[in-house]
Design an enzyme around this catalytic site. Structure first.
Site, PDB file in Angstrom:
ATOM      1  N   HIS A  13     140.703   7.913 103.786  1.00 50.64           N
ATOM      2  CA  HIS A  13     139.846   8.405 104.680  1.00 50.64           C
ATOM      3  C   HIS A  13     139.352   7.398 105.621  1.00 50.64           C
ATOM      4  O   HIS A  13     138.995   6.222 105.296  1.00 50.64           O
ATOM      5  CB  HIS A  13     138.448   8.632 103.533  1.00 50.64           C
ATOM      6  N   SER A  59     132.185  14.076 112.314  1.00 53.84           N
ATOM      7  CA  SER A  59     131.170  14.584 113.561  1.00 53.84           C
ATOM      8  C   SER A  59     130.820  15.096 115.130  1.00 53.84           C
ATOM      9  O   SER A  59     130.255  16.087 115.515  1.00 53.84           O
ATOM     10  CB  SER A  59     129.530  14.011 112.550  1.00 53.84           C
ATOM     11  N   TYR A 141     130.891  16.106 102.473  1.00 55.85           N
ATOM     12  CA  TYR A 141     129.718  15.356 102.611  1.00 55.85           C
ATOM     13  C   TYR A 141     128.698  15.903 102.216  1.00 55.85           C
ATOM     14  O   TYR A 141     128.365  16.130 102.848  1.00 55.85           O
ATOM     15  CB  TYR A 141     130.397  14.585 103.752  1.00 55.85           C
ATOM     16  N   HIS A 165     132.705   9.589  99.745  1.00 50.42           N
ATOM     17  CA  HIS A 165     131.827   8.418 100.112  1.00 50.42           C
ATOM     18  C   HIS A 165     131.034   8.694  98.435  1.00 50.42           C
ATOM     19  O   HIS A 165     129.370   7.913  98.680  1.00 50.42           O
ATOM     20  CB  HIS A 165     130.802   8.236 100.626  1.00 50.42           C
ATOM     21  N   ASP A 232     136.924   4.570 105.419  1.00 51.47           N
ATOM     22  CA  ASP A 232     135.652   4.601 106.180  1.00 51.47           C
ATOM     23  C   ASP A 232     136.300   4.784 107.599  1.00 51.47           C
ATOM     24  O   ASP A 232     135.636   4.240 108.462  1.00 51.47           O
ATOM     25  CB  ASP A 232     134.462   4.946 105.694  1.00 51.47           C
TER      26      ASP A 232
END
Length: 301
Positions: A13, A59, A141, A165, A232
């Site tokens: 990720h 996003s 998500y 997550h 992340d």
């Protein structure tokens, strides 16, 4: 690093953010990121001894996946992509994304504030119908409450489903123990995958969160084959500043080496850790396959 990363170690990720002149951001976004392109990502991976990576559409680009796919192309066979697309995308476009090493669709429900369970179920079923049998998966998500409510729909989707997550177990007013039980049911009971990624998005201080460590250890005992790890990187800002469409926000400062060592401590340096870093990602994302096959564009029966 206190433990040796095995060959094929995979970060499942990360995001990529390119020059906005080439890859413009969508209007109405929640933040404007700094530059973190494929060259920066390559340096991050090499600096941490990671061989493979999964670039996830953020996003800020909406359904324009060009920046994500550009990063994957520039990283060659060591990268795969998870994209964001409209449910009405045609088979030819999906096949083109597959040929460029995309392997999943992300449903970014948390960022969009989507909590309408009927709408969420309809969205899951629509994508499941499109992706089933293609070798792709769904990545979701969402907060644990939404996930728990639509868990049965996700479980019968007929394709792998990945939860982002830690399922955001520390969010909202649900007691932590109840939230972790919900995530355990999703993974051990319903067979979903979960990313052990961005613990700071689930709890305020991962170093002082024994409950999160306990969740990881229970998941390792119950379903180690369903666990993935992700950094992340480059750590999109967790707080939102006014003027998000005009002001570049710095990335959050996270010690990635420490985060990986923490997961290794929680999991243990053994077969389960190798599975999380190498074997599980290889199977889910198709790393090492020389002739990937897509079912898109094939006649439906």
């Amino acid at each position: 690093m206190a433990f040796a990363l095995p060959p094929g170690g995979t970060d499942c990720h990360v995001h990529a953010f390119g020059d906005p002149a080439a890859f413009p951001f969508v209007a109405g976004r929640h933040y404007t990121p700094d530059l973190a392109d494929a060259d920066d990502l390559r340096a991050f991976l090499d600096g941490h001894g990671l061989d493979r990576v999964v670039v996830v559409q953020p996003s800020t680009y909406g359904t324009d996946n060009r920046c994500t796919m550009d990063a994957v192309a520039r990283l060659g066979g060591r990268a795969r992509a998870v994209v964001v697309v409209d449910a009405g995308i045609d088979d030819a476009e999906l096949a083109a994304l597959h040929a460029a090493d995309a392997r999943g669709v992300r449903l970014n429900l948390q960022t969009g504030g989507q909590e309408d369970l009927r709408a969420t179920e309809a969205l899951v079923e629509a994508f499941a119908g499109r992706l089933r049998g293609s070798g792709w998966h769904l990545q979701v998500y969402a907060a644990h409450g939404v996930l728990a409510a639509v868990g049965p729909v996700l479980a019968r989707a007929g394709l792998p489903v990945v939860v982002d997550h830690f399922g955001l177990v520390g969010r909202r007013d649900t007691p932590f123990a109840e939230a972790t039980q919900a995530v355990e049911r999703l993974v051990a009971g319903l067979g979903l995958y979960v990313k052990l990624s961005a613990p700071q998005r689930a709890v305020a201080d991962p170093e002082a969160a024994p409950e999160l460590a306990g969740l990881v250890r229970r998941l390792v005992r119950a379903a180690p084959e369903r666990l993935l790890w992700g950094s992340d990187w480059p750590h999109s800002p967790s707080s939102r500043m006014p003027g998000s469409e005009r002001t570049v926000q710095p990335f959050d400062r996270i010690d990635d080496a420490l985060a990986l060592e923490r997961i290794a401590e929680w999991v243990g340096d053994g077969p389960a850790m190798r599975g999380i870093l190498v074997d599980n990602p290889a199977a889910l994302y198709g790393f090492g396959l020389t002739s990937p096959v897509s079912g898109f564009g094939q006649p439906r029966h």
